[in-house]
Structures are given as structure tokens and as C-alpha cells.
Design a protein around this motif. Structure first.
Motif, PDB file in Angstrom:
ATOM      1  N   LEU A  56     -10.210   8.261   5.399  1.00  0.00           N
ATOM      2  CA  LEU A  56     -10.613   8.244   4.030  1.00  0.00           C
ATOM      3  C   LEU A  56     -10.489   9.766   3.497  1.00  0.00           C
ATOM      4  O   LEU A  56     -10.295   9.932   2.181  1.00  0.00           O
TER       5      LEU A  56
ATOM      6  N   GLY B 251       0.700  -1.266  -0.077  1.00  0.00           N
ATOM      7  CA  GLY B 251       0.137  -0.144   0.005  1.00  0.00           C
ATOM      8  C   GLY B 251       0.958   1.358   0.009  1.00  0.00           C
ATOM      9  O   GLY B 251       2.063   1.381  -0.305  1.00  0.00           O
TER      10      GLY B 251
ATOM     11  N   ARG C  43     -13.506  -0.358   3.187  1.00  0.00           N
ATOM     12  CA  ARG C  43     -12.900  -1.556   2.866  1.00  0.00           C
ATOM     13  C   ARG C  43     -13.935  -2.383   1.830  1.00  0.00           C
ATOM     14  O   ARG C  43     -15.085  -2.225   2.106  1.00  0.00           O
TER      15      ARG C  43
ATOM     16  N   ILE D 175      -9.041   1.747   2.650  1.00  0.00           N
ATOM     17  CA  ILE D 175      -8.477   3.109   2.684  1.00  0.00           C
ATOM     18  C   ILE D 175      -8.669   3.624   4.128  1.00  0.00           C
ATOM     19  O   ILE D 175      -9.854   3.616   4.497  1.00  0.00           O
TER      20      ILE D 175
ATOM     21  N   ASN E 268     -13.023   5.207   7.411  1.00  0.00           N
ATOM     22  CA  ASN E 268     -12.440   3.876   6.912  1.00  0.00           C
ATOM     23  C   ASN E 268     -13.436   3.436   5.741  1.00  0.00           C
ATOM     24  O   ASN E 268     -14.656   3.201   5.965  1.00  0.00           O
TER      25      ASN E 268
ATOM     26  N   SER F 212      -9.207  -4.822  -0.205  1.00  0.00           N
ATOM     27  CA  SER F 212      -8.521  -3.199  -0.369  1.00  0.00           C
ATOM     28  C   SER F 212      -9.469  -2.257   0.422  1.00  0.00           C
ATOM     29  O   SER F 212     -10.595  -2.405   0.889  1.00  0.00           O
TER      30      SER F 212
ATOM     31  N   ARG G 213      -4.247  10.002   5.374  1.00  0.00           N
ATOM     32  CA  ARG G 213      -4.811   9.163   4.234  1.00  0.00           C
ATOM     33  C   ARG G 213      -3.925   7.873   3.893  1.00  0.00           C
ATOM     34  O   ARG G 213      -2.661   8.205   3.265  1.00  0.00           O
TER      35      ARG G 213
ATOM     36  N   TRP H 143      -3.686   3.913   1.725  1.00  0.00           N
ATOM     37  CA  TRP H 143      -4.566   2.881   1.353  1.00  0.00           C
ATOM     38  C   TRP H 143      -3.744   1.604   1.433  1.00  0.00           C
ATOM     39  O   TRP H 143      -2.475   1.351   1.236  1.00  0.00           O
TER      40      TRP H 143
END
Length: 808
Positions: free
Chosen positions: A771, A204, A752, A768, A750, A766, A798, A800
Motif C-alpha cells: 500500500l 490492474g 482489500r 492494493i 495490503n 478491489s 505498489r 492495484w
């Protein structure tokens, strides 16, 4: 009664009674105790009616052991949040500090740089933000039922967990050692002989590259093993810049010739660890033995820290020919308000115009680095022996070590107001022995004893030019605590239970002060430098005290869907000695803080178990609150950093937790917490007033999450999007409240998305975090009155990541 005296250093007793089990172990590794097999999800609880679980129940049942025996969460009459390991992963909860997002009135964060690799843990506004071994955590951290006795090294990665239990309120009669604010209990997965395991890789932002996995296997009949490991790496997000490079005409000497003027980063993560668990439980045998060993290496960077306020013109950059012509410490060293940048250089290079004359430190004469490391290892043994149908013996034996180093540049500038470097060493042995009995259907009883022995050391260099201090510190600390306890549940009817508990604790702590000049000599007053610490070397202070804590409660189940409970419980956090005296008269002791909590709550499963809602009201009578003060007018040196008892307060609050599955596949969860803090009396010498609040007391906390598991059909698998929100209102970081140490409110989000194959063998996620890229502070180190400096620990931006998991 507590007493404290200053005595010559002496050796403490180290002999202990040898245990028949002959097992030693690690505080973070002993297996969770269960005196009986956990009840099935549809079986009635002992001393109470069934909670109404059925084959078609929507809400998963979690078995907890908070009262020394296996119980359903909904049958446990205390304020407790329990979450499975799978739920933690779904919410992107990876570290113990992330647990703030799952429980009300819980505030967990990484400590500011001065405290090393430590956790700031608060529950209901009660905790500890100082990692010194002279002080006790206000919130107990347990792994597999073993207490870890310091906040240093307690930032634990959540890997291969069965569940987490967060207990709110004093746990003096329940947990291994007294925990005044509450307890956080992590339970690892035991070897079960069923085989299986997983491997997972993640990548990430900020160069993230993580690996983790576990495997379970059978060695022989009745002997099982589980091995797990993890590696986690993320680059730092706070960029350190060379001020002299960026501004060559400023009068500050450049330390790098790079075009970017970048010298390093803060906030980077680099952690590796492994764990081996062995379980011996032959079929039909009354004996179960769990042995565990682990090792972890945390080579992470210093907490990302940013200069917020600067005003101390007496501190200037070093100029060889004319000290008064140097660049003063002021707002020029503050970078953009929301930028992840700092001018900290982790090196000396400032000088101070004092009444004694300029104190000059040559550039580069003392340099540290932005590291924040912790290496830990341990072994553990947990033995359960069923002496009869209704009598069981449990022994939990544990040994653990943790060592680390931290470099500190608390002024966040190329000058030197607060440049320090410390190493921490912690060694602890714990032994807990329990005897649990079931007296037919009338009562459940547990009696036991607990022993804790820690040997700690803090060493390092302290450079405070504004106080003419530049010395080496090397302080050993010893901490011994013994206790005996009894806990009982009386089942008057199938619906009504009475609960009582009692614990006696005896504590002894000794702190020894070693101070030397940087050349190894003892300060003697011949030089202006370190004049203030003359006489501190070889001084010692011993604190002793004992305490009785108790708990009384009752619970009543109106129906399979509703239980109510009420209780009164006490707790305390031990007293001790000021670990950071600048002068001899600052070697002072402080008293224990104490708490009486009145609590009432309910637990409900409604709408055919489609809706779970639990609520709690509590009232705390909080006395002798321990705070840290920075001004000591009674001392020959008014500047200080000294634990003290600020006064008494009344605190009341509300907590609620909700879990709902209105439609198959759709899950909604949330929580809220409210705290109302009010001092009733204060010690004016601490600088605290009745209008202030104790640190880490946000009035509101809340969280909410929603996910939907969609079946893609045709054997393709499932797709689960999840959205989470957490909110925390503003709170003060210092006991003396000021705008400079007020941490602003924040909302974080968040996102997902998880794909799982139809057989569950493959999973691709995946996510974040943060966010909307919220810039926020987790804490603010305010020393404006003494040094003219305020710095803030900056939360993660932020990020990811993508993770691929293979289960087998």
C-alpha cells in the motif's frame, strides 16, 4: 553411515516394483490421504475430549491430515498453521511465496536469477537457497500429499485450493520424504458431485489481466470430475535501460535507437495452466480413486534485479584498438537507490586484464534474454481402500516433469562479469504406500514405505571473464531415495495421548560433469580460455548415505478449551557433491546436516470460542549446517561456489497465532515468530565465525489483519473491508555475513474491499498490495570479494487490481 567417492559415470538402476494399482501420477497432483471420514465439527476427537465446538461457534474448524488421519487443527499436537482457500483469497495470497504472510517463522521468496524459476523456502531459519539438483530442499513442498523434490519449478499459483497446511519443524517421520525445516502442503478441492464452480477475471496495474475458474460435475453415479484453469499476466516493473543510449559520450556503444533508451523489463509474470481431476467413489464402496492431470506454462521474465555495489576496474568495456582504454566496471552503472531501473543488457561485451593478458569477448558474441521459464506437467493416482472397519490401505503414485530456461546478467551492467544461460530439466517418480489401523480406542497406527527417483539435467553457457572461463555445461544428475516408516498414537485416556514415529531412509545421488568449449571441443589446455576446467569433463561423484529419524511426544487436553503438547523430533538434509567446480580439486562432497528439535506448545479456544490462541516454544540442536562458500583457499583457484558444512548451532524460538471474532462480522488475526541463532562451533575454512548467523534467519516476523463484514440490508449484500500488515526483521543472505548481503527489515501493508451479493453468486473485489509503495529487497547476491559485484532482488512495488467473480 555416509560415504562419497569419485567414480566413472555409470547408469543407475531404473527398474521398480510394479504396483497392483497400476497408477502413475504427478507429485503436485495426488489427492490428500484420509483414512477415515473427517469428523464433524462438534464430534469428539479420537483419544481426546471434544474441543467444545457448538452450533454457535464463531471460529471455523479446519480438518488436517498431518498425522496420516483426519483431525481438527486444534487436536493436532504439532506446530501447524492451516488456512482455507477462501481465507487465502481474502488476504490476497495468490502464490506459494505469499504464504510468508500467514505463518510465523516462515520466509518464502522467489530465488535470485542464478537459480532459475525456483523458490527460496525457509522455516525457522532452515531451508535451501540454491536450486541445483545436487542439493535437497530444506522445506518440503507437497501438493495433495505428494512431495516435489526440487526448489526449481516450485513457485506454484494457489488456485482452487481447499486448504494449506504449513508444518514447522522436522517432518522426517510424517511427510513423504525427509524435510528438516518443515513442510508446506497444498490441498486442492476434490470433485464432490455437487456441481458448482466459479469464473473470475481481474485487471490492474502493470497491464495485469488474469482469468481463473473451476467447475465440478457428475459423469455417472459415483464418478465425478473437476476442471480448473488459470491465466495470469502482469508486465515487468524493473525497466532495463541502454547505458550507451543515455550517455552517448561514455565510451559504451548504444544498442538501441529508441528515444526512451528502454531495452526491456524484468519482473513480468506470464503463467497459464489447467488441471483435471477425476474421483471414483460409489455409494457404500470401500474404494476411492482419485486421478489427476495438470499442465502449466510459465513464460515469466527474470527476477527484478538491481546493481547495488560495483568495483572491479580490471573488467572494462570492449575497445577494439586498445582494451586498456575501456570503461571500467564501477559505481557509474548503479542507478538511483530506490528506482526500478537497471543497465543490465544480457550480453557479453567486457574484457578482463588478467595475468594471462586481456581476455576479449566481442560485443554480441554471447547474448541471452531476461527470461525465467518453467513448463511442467504430470499425472497422479491416489487410491484409498477400506480393508475393514479399522484397517485402510493408501497408495499414492506420481510422475512429474518440469523444464525451464533462465538468462542471467548478474552484474546488472552493460559489461560482462557474470553472463550465463541455463536450461533445467527435472523428472521424478514417487510411490508411497501406507497401511493404517485403528486398534479399538487404544491406538492409531500407520506403517508404510516411500520411493523417490529423479533424473535431472542442467545445461548452459557459463561466461566468467575474470576467471578466463567461457564454456558449455551439460550435467546429468540422478537421485534415488527409499524409506520405511511407522507412526503411532497411543490413547492412554480420553485426555492423554503418547505419539511415536520412526523412519529409515537410504539415499544415493550421482552427479556427472560435462564441460566443453563453445565450439564443442573438450578443453585441453591449448588455450588460456577454459584452462582451469581442463580435466573436469566426464568426471563424476557419487554420494550414498542412510539415516534413522524418530519422534516422541505426548499431549494432554485439560479441557475442551485447552490442549498442551511436547515432543522431541529429528530430521536431516542429505549430503552431496559440489555441482559448480571451476577446477578438478573442487569436486568435493559435503555431509548431511542434522537437527534435533525439542518443542512444547498449547492450543486454546477461549471466550466461548470467540478467541483462538496457539503458542509454541522450540529449541534446535542444529549440526553440520550446509552453507555456500565463495572462497576456497585450499584449491588451486581460490574463487569457488561450493556447498560446505559450516558448523553447529543452537537455535531457540517462540511462535504465536491468534484468531478472534469479538463481534459478529469483525475478525482479527495475527501471528509472531522469534528466532535466536547462535553458532556453537564453526569450520574456519568456510569463512564463518561464531559471531555470524546462518542465512535467512530474521530474528522477528509478525503479521496482523482485521476485517469487518457489514450487512448492507434489504437483500443488497455485504461489504467487507480488510487491512493486513506483515513485518520481517533484517537477515543475512550469505553465510559470511557482511553489510553488503544484509537484507533490511521491512513492513508491508495490503488493503482489500469486497462486495458480495446477498446470495453469494457475485463478488467484486478491489485491492492494493504494498500500500505505501515500500522499496525493499527480498535477497542480495553478494560476490564482492571475488568479482566486485553485489546485486539485489527487488520486491514488487505498489500494485492495484479489481476482480469480478461469478459463482454457480
Amino acid at each position: 553411515m555416509a560415504r562419497a567417492t569419485i567414480t566413472p559415470a555409470r547408469r543407475t538402476m531404473t527398474a521398480i516394483i510394479a504396483l497392483t494399482t497400476g497408477l502413475t501420477g504427478a507429485a503436485s497432483l495426488a489427492q490428500a490421504q484420509t483414512t477415515s471420514t473427517p469428523p464433524a465439527a462438534d464430534a469428539p476427537a479420537r483419544g481426546g475430549a471434544s474441543n467444545g465446538a457448538s452450533d454457535g461457534a464463531s471460529i471455523p474448524e479446519i480438518i488436517v491430515t498431518a498425522q496420516f488421519r483426519a483431525q481438527r487443527l486444534q487436536d493436532t499436537p504439532i506446530a501447524i498453521t492451516a488456512t482455507s482457500g477462501a481465507e487465502l483469497e481474502a488476504k490476497s495470497v495468490e502464490s506459494v511465496t505469499d504464504l510468508t504472510a500467514i505463518a510465523p517463522n516462515v520466509n518464502l521468496s522467489q530465488a535470485t536469477g542464478l537459480n532459475g524459476s525456483a523458490i527460496q523456502a525457509y522455516i525457522r531459519g532452515i531451508g535451501q537457497n540454491d536450486s541445483s539438483f545436487a542439493l535437497e530442499p530444506g522445506v518440503g513442498i507437497y501438493i495433495d500429499d505428494v512431495y516435489y523434490g526440487t526448489t526449481f519449478g516450485a513457485i506454484l499459483e494457489l488456485n482452487d485450493l481447499d486448504r494449506v497446511e504449513v508444518l514447522r519443524g522436522p517432518q522426517g517421520t510424517l511427510s513423504g520424504k525427509n524435510s528438516i525445516g518443515g513442510s508446506i502442503k497444498l490441498f486442492s478441492k476434490k470433485p464432490d458431485g455437487n456441481g458448482g464452480g466459479f469464473l473470475e477475471a481481474s485487471t490492474g496495474s502493470y497491464g495485469r489481466l488474469d482469468f481463473k475458474g473451476s467447475a465440478d460435475f457428475t459423469i455417472a453415479d459415483g464418478l465425478y470430475a473437476r476442471v480448473s484453469g488459470m491465466s495470469k499476466h502482469t508486465d515487468g516493473y524493473m525497466t532495463l535501460l541502454d547505458y550507451g543510449c543515455l550517455y552517448p559520450d561514455s565510451g559504451i556503444t548504444a544498442t538501441t535507437g529508441s528515444k526512451s533508451c528502454k531495452t526491456g523489463t524484468e519482473g513480468g509474470i506470464d503463467i497459464h495452466g489447467g488441471r483435471l481431476a477425476l474421483r471414483y467413489q460409489p455409494d457404500g464402496s470401500p474404494l476411492e480413486i482419485n486421478l489427476v492431470g495438470d499442465y502449466s506454462q510459465n513464460n515469466s521474465e527474470q527476477v527484478a534485479t538491481k546493481l547495488i555495489a560495483a568495483d572491479n576496474s580490471a573488467v572494462r568495456s570492449y575497445v577494439a584498438d586498445d582494451a586498456s582504454a575501456g570503461v571500467p566496471f564501477d559505481s557509474r552503472f548503479i542507478t538511483g537507490a530506490h528506482s526500478y531501473t537497471s543497465y543490465a543488457n544480457y550480453a557479453s561485451g567486457g574484457n578482463y586484464d588478467s595475468v594471462f593478458g586481456p581476455y576479449q569477448v566481442e560485443p554480441g558474441s554471447f547474448t541471452t534474454s531476461p527470461e525465467n521459464t518453467a513448463k511442467a506437467w504430470g499425472v497422479a493416482g491416489h487410491v484409498d481402500y477400506q480393508l475393514g472397519d479399522h484397517l485402510a490401505l493408501t497408495s499414492i503414485t506420481a510422475y512429474r516433469e518440469a523444464h525451464g530456461k533462465t538468462g542471467i546478467d548478474l552484474d546488472g551492467s552493460p559489461l560482462s562479469l557474470l553472463t550465463q544461460e541455463f536450461t533445467y530439466g527435472h523428472k521424478q517418480f514417487t510411490q508411497e504406500l501406507r497401511l493404517s489401523a485403528q486398534l479399538g480406542t487404544l491406538a492409531d497406527m500407520t506403517v508404510g514405505g516411500y520411493y523417490y527417483n529423479a533424473r535431472d539435467r542442467i545445461t548452459g553457457r557459463v561466461l566468467l571473464p575474470t576467471s578466463q572461463l567461457d564454456f558449455i555445461q551439460d550435467d546429468p544428475v540422478t537421485n534415488r531415495s527409499t524409506s520405511a516408516f511407522v507412526h503411532g498414537e497411543l490413547h492412554l485416556t480420553d485426555a492423554l495421548n503418547l505419539i511415536g514415529g520412526l523412519r529409515y531412509t537410504d539415499d544415493k545421488k550421482t552427479y556427472v560433469f560435462h564441460r566443453s568449449n563453445t565450439d564443442g571441443s573438450v578443453p585441453d589446455g591449448a588455450s588460456l580460455v577454459n584452462l582451469l576446467v581442463v580435466g573436469l569433463n566426464d568426471q563424476s561423484s557419487t554420494y550414498t548415505g542412510d539415516r534413522i529419524d524418530w519422534r516422541l511426544g505426548a499431549n494432554y487436553r485439560f479441557s475442551p478449551e485447552l490442549m498442551v503438547y511436547a515432543q522431541v523430533a529429528t530430521g536431516y538434509k542429505g549430503g552431496g557433491t559440489n555441482p559448480r567446480p571451476y577446477v578438478v580439486d573442487q569436486i568435493v562432497t559435503f555431509d548431511p546436516e542434522t537437527l534435533v528439535t525439542y518443542e512444547a506448545g498449547f492450543k486454546s479456544d477461549l471466550l466461548d470460542r470467540r478467541l483462538r490462541f496457539n503458542g509454541t516454544f522450540f529449541y534446535n540442536d542444529y549440526k553440520n549446517i550446509q552453507i555456500n562458500r565463495y572462497t576456497c583457499s585450499e584449491s588451486v583457484l581460490s574463487t569457488c561456489s561450493e556447498p560446505a558444512n559450516a558448523g553447529n548451532a543452537h537455535v531457540w524460538g517462540l511462535e504465536g497465532e491468534l484468531f478472534a471474532e469479538p463481534l459478529d462480522g469483525l475478525q482479527i488475526d495475527g501471528s509472531f515468530g522469534y528466532l535466536h541463532f547462535q553458532y556453537t562451533s564453526v569450520d574456519a575454512s568456510t569463512g564463518v565465525s561464531l559471531a555470524m548467523k546462518a542465512p535467512f534467519n530474521p530474528s522477528w516476523q509478525s503479521s496482523a489483519g482485521v476485517q469487518y463484514k457489514a450487512d448492507l440490508g434489504h437483500g443488497i449484500g455485504t461489504l467487507t473491508p480488510r487491512f493486513d500488515w506483515t513485518y520481517q526483521s533484517a537477515f543475512y543472505f550469505n553465510s559470511v555475513n557482511a553489510d553488503t548481503n544484509k537484507v533490511a527489515a521491512r513492513s508491508l501493508f495490503n488493503l482489500r474491499l469486497t462486495y458480495a451479493s446477498h446470495d453469494g453468486d457475485w463478488e467484486l473485489s478491489s485491492a492494493i498490495t504494498n500500500l505505501f509503495d515500500k522499496f525493499y529487497y527480498t535477497g542480495k547476491a553478494d560476490n564482492y570479494s571475488n568479482y566486485g559485484v553485489v546485486t539485489g532482488a527487488v520486491g514488487r512495488p505498489r500494485e492495484w487490481f479489481v476482480a469480478l467473480r461469478r459463482s454457480f
